[in-house]
Design a protein around this motif. Structure first.
Motif, PDB file in Angstrom:
ATOM      1  N   GLN A  87     -18.350  -2.896   5.866  1.00  0.00           N
ATOM      2  CA  GLN A  87     -19.752  -3.282   5.700  1.00  0.00           C
ATOM      3  C   GLN A  87     -20.546  -2.967   6.957  1.00  0.00           C
ATOM      4  OE1 GLN A  87     -21.447  -7.532   5.243  1.00  0.00           O
ATOM      5  NE2 GLN A  87     -20.721  -6.904   3.210  1.00  0.00           N
ATOM      6  N   GLN A 114     -16.919   3.369  -5.151  1.00  0.00           N
ATOM      7  CA  GLN A 114     -16.779   1.988  -5.609  1.00  0.00           C
ATOM      8  C   GLN A 114     -16.824   1.006  -4.442  1.00  0.00           C
ATOM      9  OE1 GLN A 114     -14.780   4.530  -6.467  1.00  0.00           O
ATOM     10  NE2 GLN A 114     -15.286   4.821  -8.625  1.00  0.00           N
ATOM     11  N   THR A 115     -16.128   1.339  -3.356  1.00  0.00           N
ATOM     12  CA  THR A 115     -16.144   0.480  -2.166  1.00  0.00           C
ATOM     13  C   THR A 115     -17.558   0.403  -1.606  1.00  0.00           C
ATOM     14  OG1 THR A 115     -13.845   0.967  -1.633  1.00  0.00           O
ATOM     15  CG2 THR A 115     -15.236   0.187   0.185  1.00  0.00           C
ATOM     16  N   SER A 147     -20.403   0.837  -3.174  1.00  0.00           N
ATOM     17  CA  SER A 147     -21.247   0.058  -4.082  1.00  0.00           C
ATOM     18  C   SER A 147     -21.029  -1.437  -3.889  1.00  0.00           C
ATOM     19  CB  SER A 147     -20.955   0.456  -5.533  1.00  0.00           C
ATOM     20  OG  SER A 147     -21.757  -0.292  -6.410  1.00  0.00           O
ATOM     21  N   ARG A 148     -19.777  -1.851  -3.789  1.00  0.00           N
ATOM     22  CA  ARG A 148     -19.455  -3.269  -3.598  1.00  0.00           C
ATOM     23  C   ARG A 148     -20.071  -3.794  -2.295  1.00  0.00           C
ATOM     24  NH1 ARG A 148     -14.227  -2.890  -3.881  1.00  0.00           N
ATOM     25  NH2 ARG A 148     -13.905  -2.733  -1.654  1.00  0.00           N
ATOM     26  N   GLU A 149     -19.928  -3.032  -1.211  1.00  0.00           N
ATOM     27  CA  GLU A 149     -20.436  -3.479   0.088  1.00  0.00           C
ATOM     28  C   GLU A 149     -21.964  -3.435   0.144  1.00  0.00           C
ATOM     29  OE1 GLU A 149     -18.623  -4.990   2.163  1.00  0.00           O
ATOM     30  OE2 GLU A 149     -16.630  -4.409   1.508  1.00  0.00           O
ATOM     31  N   HIS A 166     -23.945  -3.933  -2.383  1.00  0.00           N
ATOM     32  CA  HIS A 166     -24.407  -5.097  -3.139  1.00  0.00           C
ATOM     33  C   HIS A 166     -24.247  -6.383  -2.330  1.00  0.00           C
ATOM     34  CE1 HIS A 166     -24.556  -2.356  -6.597  1.00  0.00           C
ATOM     35  NE2 HIS A 166     -25.496  -3.192  -7.003  1.00  0.00           N
ATOM     36  N   ALA A 167     -23.199  -6.483  -1.535  1.00  0.00           N
ATOM     37  CA  ALA A 167     -23.025  -7.656  -0.671  1.00  0.00           C
ATOM     38  C   ALA A 167     -24.144  -7.709   0.373  1.00  0.00           C
ATOM     39  CB  ALA A 167     -21.650  -7.625   0.002  1.00  0.00           C
TER      40      ALA A 167
END
Length: 141
Positions: A64, A105-106, A108-110, A112-113
């Motif tokens: 992140q 994918q990683t 996108s997840r980070e 969004h966080a």
């Protein structure tokens, strides 16, 4: 052109671009001008500083943190290291994931966080930085 050795990397334009080709002899002539040589020296110093920042971000920060730092660099024009930061970075998530060497994918997840934390707003092909002064974006480095 500076040291006579082959380039170590390539570049790919992400959109239509206009390029200027400066022949080696013309570049050598320009380097004889103190103002031009000083500008090239400052450009190289900025590139080295940016490289150290990227190395530090990739070795000392979380995924992140690396993402936020890279967005901060892109907001400053990355290579140009402009003084004024843009609040919006035009970059696809695919391109950003490739820059960082992480999966889409990683990323996108980070992202969004970071958005959930109120630091970013995600848009199609663009990421708005809502708190550019936050240390994650590299303002203090």
């Amino acid at each position: 052109m500076l040291d006579g050795t082959p380039r170590t990397h390539d570049v790919t334009a992400m959109e239509d671009s206009h390029l200027l080709n400066v022949p080696p002899t013309a570049f050598a002539g320009l380097m004889q001008r103190p103002t031009f040589a000083r500008a090239i020296t400052m450009l190289l110093a900025g590139r080295v500083r940016a490289l150290y920042g990227l190395v530090q971000a990739s070795t000392l920060h979380s995924t992140q943190g690396r993402i936020a730092y890279r967005l901060g660099r892109l907001a400053h024009g990355d290579a140009t290291q402009a003084q004024a930061s843009q609040r919006s970075v035009t970059v696809s998530q695919e391109a950003l994931s490739m820059m960082l060497g992480i999966t889409r994918q990683t990323l996108s997840r980070e992202l969004h966080a970071l958005a959930d934390a109120g630091l970013l707003r995600l848009r199609y092909g663009r990421i708005d930085i809502l708190q550019p002064e936050h240390p994650l974006f590299g303002e203090s480095t």
